[in-house]
Motif scaffolding. Structure first.
Motif, mmCIF file in Angstrom:
data_model
loop_
_atom_site.group_PDB
_atom_site.id
_atom_site.type_symbol
_atom_site.label_atom_id
_atom_site.label_comp_id
_atom_site.label_asym_id
_atom_site.label_seq_id
_atom_site.Cartn_x
_atom_site.Cartn_y
_atom_site.Cartn_z
ATOM 1 N N GLU A 49 -3.742 13.927 -9.431
ATOM 2 C CA GLU A 49 -3.971 15.119 -8.437
ATOM 3 C C GLU A 49 -4.305 14.680 -6.917
ATOM 4 O O GLU A 49 -4.065 15.293 -6.179
ATOM 5 C CB GLU A 49 -4.789 15.995 -9.131
ATOM 6 C CG GLU A 49 -4.175 16.939 -10.139
ATOM 7 C CD GLU A 49 -3.385 17.968 -9.588
ATOM 8 O OE1 GLU A 49 -3.176 18.467 -8.382
ATOM 9 O OE2 GLU A 49 -2.330 18.110 -10.419
ATOM 10 N N ASP A 50 -5.174 13.428 -7.184
ATOM 11 C CA ASP A 50 -5.777 12.911 -5.986
ATOM 12 C C ASP A 50 -4.574 12.493 -5.015
ATOM 13 O O ASP A 50 -4.635 12.902 -3.980
ATOM 14 C CB ASP A 50 -6.650 11.809 -6.042
ATOM 15 C CG ASP A 50 -8.093 12.190 -6.738
ATOM 16 O OD1 ASP A 50 -8.343 13.451 -6.665
ATOM 17 O OD2 ASP A 50 -8.654 11.433 -7.202
ATOM 18 N N GLY A 51 -3.485 11.987 -5.416
ATOM 19 C CA GLY A 51 -2.500 11.621 -4.790
ATOM 20 C C GLY A 51 -1.595 12.902 -4.117
ATOM 21 O O GLY A 51 -0.976 12.492 -3.065
ATOM 22 N N VAL A 52 -1.524 13.760 -5.031
ATOM 23 C CA VAL A 52 -0.939 14.991 -4.560
ATOM 24 C C VAL A 52 -1.543 15.548 -3.461
ATOM 25 O O VAL A 52 -1.261 15.891 -2.262
ATOM 26 C CB VAL A 52 -0.740 15.945 -5.458
ATOM 27 C CG1 VAL A 52 -0.083 17.286 -5.227
ATOM 28 C CG2 VAL A 52 0.237 15.342 -6.656
ATOM 29 N N ARG A 53 -3.012 15.445 -3.519
ATOM 30 C CA ARG A 53 -3.708 16.114 -2.452
ATOM 31 C C ARG A 53 -3.887 15.492 -1.134
ATOM 32 O O ARG A 53 -3.704 15.990 0.022
ATOM 33 C CB ARG A 53 -5.323 16.367 -3.073
ATOM 34 C CG ARG A 53 -5.335 17.446 -3.830
ATOM 35 C CD ARG A 53 -7.149 17.776 -4.126
ATOM 36 N NE ARG A 53 -7.488 16.964 -4.853
ATOM 37 C CZ ARG A 53 -7.584 16.712 -6.184
ATOM 38 N NH1 ARG A 53 -7.089 17.714 -6.889
ATOM 39 N NH2 ARG A 53 -8.394 15.732 -6.719
ATOM 40 N N LYS A 54 -3.782 13.990 -1.291
ATOM 41 C CA LYS A 54 -3.353 13.219 -0.204
ATOM 42 C C LYS A 54 -2.236 13.566 0.552
ATOM 43 O O LYS A 54 -2.086 13.636 1.935
ATOM 44 C CB LYS A 54 -3.659 11.795 -0.482
ATOM 45 C CG LYS A 54 -3.676 10.881 0.690
ATOM 46 C CD LYS A 54 -3.519 9.366 0.289
ATOM 47 C CE LYS A 54 -4.750 9.054 -0.432
ATOM 48 N NZ LYS A 54 -4.672 7.529 -0.942
ATOM 49 N N GLN B 198 -0.448 16.383 0.413
ATOM 50 C CA GLN B 198 -0.665 17.675 1.093
ATOM 51 C C GLN B 198 -1.372 17.597 2.312
ATOM 52 O O GLN B 198 -1.059 18.325 3.400
ATOM 53 C CB GLN B 198 -1.423 18.735 0.143
ATOM 54 C CG GLN B 198 -0.310 18.988 -1.056
ATOM 55 C CD GLN B 198 -1.183 19.692 -2.252
ATOM 56 O OE1 GLN B 198 -2.452 19.763 -2.199
ATOM 57 N NE2 GLN B 198 -0.310 20.374 -2.999
ATOM 58 N N ALA B 199 -2.359 16.742 2.407
ATOM 59 C CA ALA B 199 -3.035 16.580 3.439
ATOM 60 C C ALA B 199 -2.155 15.834 4.911
ATOM 61 O O ALA B 199 -2.131 16.159 5.708
ATOM 62 C CB ALA B 199 -4.363 15.963 3.626
ATOM 63 N N ARG C 264 0.637 -1.214 -0.128
ATOM 64 C CA ARG C 264 0.111 0.059 0.014
ATOM 65 C C ARG C 264 0.826 1.371 -0.180
ATOM 66 O O ARG C 264 0.227 2.276 0.165
ATOM 67 C CB ARG C 264 -0.879 0.113 1.224
ATOM 68 C CG ARG C 264 -2.016 -1.217 1.118
ATOM 69 C CD ARG C 264 -2.460 -1.298 2.713
ATOM 70 N NE ARG C 264 -3.477 -2.631 2.600
ATOM 71 C CZ ARG C 264 -4.661 -2.356 2.201
ATOM 72 N NH1 ARG C 264 -5.279 -1.250 2.229
ATOM 73 N NH2 ARG C 264 -5.616 -3.336 2.210
ATOM 74 N N HIS C 265 2.179 1.162 -0.215
ATOM 75 C CA HIS C 265 3.030 2.531 -0.123
ATOM 76 C C HIS C 265 3.396 2.818 -1.568
ATOM 77 O O HIS C 265 3.937 4.093 -1.485
ATOM 78 C CB HIS C 265 4.089 2.100 0.870
ATOM 79 C CG HIS C 265 5.336 1.471 -0.011
ATOM 80 N ND1 HIS C 265 5.399 0.032 -0.466
ATOM 81 C CD2 HIS C 265 6.410 1.880 -0.764
ATOM 82 C CE1 HIS C 265 6.345 -0.173 -0.945
ATOM 83 N NE2 HIS C 265 7.072 0.959 -1.351
ATOM 84 N N THR C 266 2.919 2.543 -2.572
ATOM 85 C CA THR C 266 3.116 3.334 -3.809
ATOM 86 C C THR C 266 2.575 4.287 -4.036
ATOM 87 O O THR C 266 1.168 4.448 -4.080
ATOM 88 C CB THR C 266 2.969 1.950 -5.047
ATOM 89 O OG1 THR C 266 3.915 0.890 -4.907
ATOM 90 C CG2 THR C 266 3.473 2.655 -6.543
ATOM 91 N N GLY C 267 3.249 5.409 -4.471
ATOM 92 C CA GLY C 267 2.531 6.582 -4.341
ATOM 93 C C GLY C 267 1.985 7.070 -3.175
ATOM 94 O O GLY C 267 2.886 7.007 -2.068
ATOM 95 N N THR C 268 0.834 7.406 -3.134
ATOM 96 C CA THR C 268 0.074 7.419 -1.674
ATOM 97 C C THR C 268 -0.968 6.672 -1.684
ATOM 98 O O THR C 268 -1.897 6.745 -0.918
ATOM 99 C CB THR C 268 -0.611 9.185 -1.748
ATOM 100 O OG1 THR C 268 -1.446 9.407 -2.757
ATOM 101 C CG2 THR C 268 0.497 10.261 -1.706
ATOM 102 N N GLN D 182 -0.001 4.785 6.644
ATOM 103 C CA GLN D 182 -0.049 6.256 6.259
ATOM 104 C C GLN D 182 1.337 7.094 6.304
ATOM 105 O O GLN D 182 1.828 7.734 5.916
ATOM 106 C CB GLN D 182 -1.371 7.251 6.781
ATOM 107 C CG GLN D 182 -2.352 6.724 6.150
ATOM 108 C CD GLN D 182 -3.722 7.542 6.786
ATOM 109 O OE1 GLN D 182 -3.483 8.394 7.414
ATOM 110 N NE2 GLN D 182 -4.922 6.715 6.588
ATOM 111 N N ILE D 183 1.739 6.959 7.585
ATOM 112 C CA ILE D 183 3.080 7.501 8.130
ATOM 113 C C ILE D 183 4.148 7.076 7.526
ATOM 114 O O ILE D 183 4.960 7.767 6.585
ATOM 115 C CB ILE D 183 3.171 7.348 9.610
ATOM 116 C CG1 ILE D 183 2.249 8.080 10.513
ATOM 117 C CG2 ILE D 183 4.686 7.718 10.002
ATOM 118 C CD1 ILE D 183 2.158 7.944 11.969
#
Length: 185
Positions: free
Chosen positions: A171-176, A178-179, A108-112, A139-140
């Motif tokens: 973009e979804d991965g970038v937003r995640k 950023q969060a 589960r760690h590829t990209g976000t 997530q961490i």
């Protein structure tokens, strides 16, 4: 705590450039994850698990074809997470109930994380399932991983470069990311 060194040694016996790359990268990710937890004592997670899982998250690279990081396997690099999860589940010799959390971090760690829809749309050679970090621990580790490259394992990427590297995932991965940055920085 899980003996991650024993598992790494099982797949990467003896000294090699690939083992060095894996170990330095994984140690950097694990150490950064610990820094995040030190800065945020309110995040109540299993620190030993986070460290050991970070050390194992890229165990599957050995079976991938990525010459730039001395991987001379036959599988596409995008598969290293699912390969690592399968290695832990089927070959580590540990009971599934003990190893499953670690395997989930691998896959589960590829990209976000990758959604089933992304995998299908991009025709990726991955199972048609969601491979998204769900737990705080997942997530961490996923977040910390984005700051370290295996091609330059001795350098931590600045935030803007780590964010930019995620553009290929959408973009979804970038937003995640950023969060997560707002939450973990």
């Amino acid at each position: 705590m899980l003996d991650f060194d024993k598992i790494i040694d099982m797949y990467y016996p003896g000294a090699s450039k690939l083992r060095d790359i894996l170990y330095v990268h994984s140690r950097n990710v694990a150490d950064y994850a610990m820094q995040i937890l030190d800065r945020h004592p309110e995040i109540a997670v299993d620190r030993e698990f986070v460290y050991a899982a970070a050390m194992l998250h890229d165990i599957g690279i050995i079976r991938c074809d990525a010459e730039g990081i001395k991987c001379f396997g036959s599988e596409p690099y995008i598969c290293h997470g699912t390969i690592g999860a399968r290695m832990l589940r089927e070959e580590s010799g540990l009971p599934l109930d003990k190893i499953e959390r670690y395997a989930r971090v691998c896959e589960r760690h590829t990209g976000t994380g990758l959604t089933k829809e992304q995998i299908i749309r991009q025709n990726l050679p991955l199972p048609h399932i969601d491979l998204i970090p769900e737990t705080l621990e997942e997530q961490i580790i996923c977040y910390a991983d984005k700051f370290f490259s295996k091609t330059r394992p001795d350098c931590m990427k600045p935030y803007d470069r780590a964010e930019h590297s995620l553009m290929k995932f959408g973009e979804d991965g970038v937003r995640k990311f950023q969060a997560w940055h707002r939450q973990f920085r």
